[in-house]
Design an enzyme around this catalytic site. Structure first.
Site, short mmCIF file in Angstrom:
data_model
loop_
_atom_site.label_atom_id
_atom_site.label_comp_id
_atom_site.label_asym_id
_atom_site.label_seq_id
_atom_site.Cartn_x
_atom_site.Cartn_y
_atom_site.Cartn_z
CG HIS A 237 -34.85 121.00 126.72
ND1 HIS A 237 -34.32 122.26 126.74
CD2 HIS A 237 -35.03 120.68 128.04
CE1 HIS A 237 -34.19 122.68 127.98
NE2 HIS A 237 -34.62 121.74 128.79
CE LYS B 4 -36.86 123.56 130.66
NZ LYS B 4 -37.71 122.57 131.34
CD GLU C 246 -36.16 113.38 133.01
OE1 GLU C 246 -35.35 113.99 133.74
OE2 GLU C 246 -37.33 113.75 132.83
CG HIS D 233 -29.99 123.81 130.08
ND1 HIS D 233 -31.32 123.63 130.39
CD2 HIS D 233 -29.40 122.60 130.30
CE1 HIS D 233 -31.53 122.39 130.78
NE2 HIS D 233 -30.39 121.73 130.73
#
Length: 466
Positions: A237, A143, A213, A175
């Site tokens: 995601h 991606k 984050e 992932h």
């Protein structure tokens, strides 16, 4: 099971931090095919010995807990081929590194992993179309899959041509679907679980999907400044997490039924109109501030995003994005779904928050954490902090995820792959937002690095409820 892996971008960060360490762990656990052959390919003019030495260093850094015997076993399997990724003949030669005679029907299948910048995907896929890939081969594409709906449709059409229309041969990697706690999301509301009776709009007023984050740009300006928060994590995601939270659990969790249920959910997401975008979305980028770091007294001062090396301020790239969505389904009519992501914030969180209309119900230990009388928090990734300023540590769940991706790819599975229609539906949802932002229909706010970010939509956008 496919026993030949061709890794384009084998000298890059993705391969060094994730893919090759994951292969080493799979090897240690006895989970790689017998006789697995791995050919690494990149632009450097290296030989096998130089590549193996490079990989040994990366495995020491990112898979030091794997027994040395397993690491050495993987390294002994490695070969290297230099490649010009924009030259069809060079790409075909890399594929041919496995050749042992015979035509494409007789030769063993190859798993081709494109661990490359997305801008290179079209050229490499086009070259692979003429590389005479053996029957049964699969192509894994990282991606972001495209940069908007138009480019995603074009990329899907190209993949279809290259793979001969075999959807199972196209592996669009996400992932994050391989994270253990993400995989368990669907079980939270499966039949018979404690939360199942209240997993609906009658009980839940709002669902937050958060990806926050403490890290800043981290030297990724070349990629990130052309991508931004929405394309980096929200379109892929976070929308995939939304599907696992809100979809109707299929009667049988086969891969086909799982993809069908996710696609149905994505189709139910109501797209924001141009008039709604200013009330239902928020974008911002971080200004100068201080990021807390273990072992660094007083934290670490960082410049504002627009002053980071390699950033073009005129692009208006967002490091913070928030999107309020509604679903047109009987189960969720009346529930707000908020997707929020940001970099350089004061606290790192990746998870799902459920806001109940009354008191939050009891749930199994480990299912969720009660953070307020009416709120449950489902953690998706326990972040690790580095003791070295500026160093990003790979969390165990993220390491495990890439092991699952490779296992899925080599075994023929598709649970951790996104279907072509899913990718296009995800772009359908975010494209109108990105287009409105490009017209400056929504102001680009700023927030100090290390802070909480701008005020969230639920505090400022009351009109968005309509």
């Amino acid at each position: 099971m496919i026993s030949r892996l061709l890794l384009f971008g084998a000298t890059g960060d993705l391969a060094g931090r994730f893919l090759l360490p994951a292969l080493a762990r799979l090897s240690a656990d006895g989970r790689v095919p017998d006789g697995l052959q791995v050919v690494g390919s990149a632009h450097q003019d290296w030989d096998d010995r130089t590549f193996r030495s490079h990989v040994a260093t990366r495995l020491q850094q990112h898979a030091g807990d794997v027994p040395i015997e397993a690491r050495d076993a993987l390294i002994s399997r490695l070969r290297y081929r230099a490649v010009d990724l924009e030259a069809a003949g060079s790409v075909a030669a890399a594929v041919g590194a496995f050749d042992d005679g015979g035509d494409a029907v007789d030769r063993p299948a190859v798993a081709v992993y494109l661990a490359l910048p997305p801008v290179l995907f079209p050229a490499v896929l086009g070259a692979l179309g003429g590389a005479d890939l053996p029957v049964g081969s699969r192509i894994a594409v990282e991606k972001p899959f495209g940069t908007d709906l138009t480019s995603a449709v074009a990329l899907n059409e190209l993949l279809t041509r290259v793979t001969g229309g075999v959807e199972e041969a196209a592996f669009r990697v996400d992932h994050f679907l391989g994270m253990p706690k993400v995989q368990a999301l669907l079980d939270r509301h499966a039949p018979g679980r404690p939360l199942t009776p209240v997993w609906n709009s009658a009980s839940i007023a709002q669902v937050d999907v958060l990806w926050e984050e403490t890290l800043g740009l981290g030297g990724r300006a070349d990629f990130y400044d052309r991508t931004g928060a929405v394309r980096d994590v929200m379109q892929n995601h976070m929308l995939q997490v939304l599907t696992l939270v809100a979809m109707e659990p299929p009667a049988r969790q086969t891969e086909g039924e799982l993809h069908a249920a996710k696609l149905e959910l994505l189709r139910s997401v109501r797209v924001c109109s141009a008039a709604e975008v200013p009330f239902r979305t928020r974008r911002a980028r971080y200004a100068a501030g201080t990021l807390a770091e273990p072992g660094a007294t007083g934290g670490r001062a960082v410049p504002g995003y627009s002053d980071e090396d390699g950033v073009d301020p005129a692009r208006g790239t967002e490091t913070y994005a928030e999107l309020l969505l509604e679903l047109d389904t009987p189960r969720w009519t009346g529930t707000r779904f908020v997707l929020r992501t940001g970099k350089a914030l004061g606290t790192a969180r990746k998870g799902v928050a459920l806001h109940f209309r009354t008191a939050a119900p009891a749930c199994d230990p480990g299912d969720a954490e009660r953070v307020a009388a009416d709120r449950l928090w489902i953690e998706l990734d326990a972040p690790l902090e580095s003791r070295q300023p500026g160093v990003q540590v790979t969390a165990p769940g993220e390491r495990a995820a890439y092991g699952q991706v490779l296992t899925d790819l080599l075994s023929g599975g598709s649970r951790l792959s996104v279907s072509g229609e899913e990718a296009e539906q995800a772009w359908r949802i975010v494209d109108p937002v990105l287009q409105a932002w490009a017209r400056n229909a929504v102001p680009l706010l700023e927030y100090p690095a290390g802070g909480a970010g701008p005020p969230p939509l639920e505090q400022t956008a009351g009109s968005a409820r309509g």
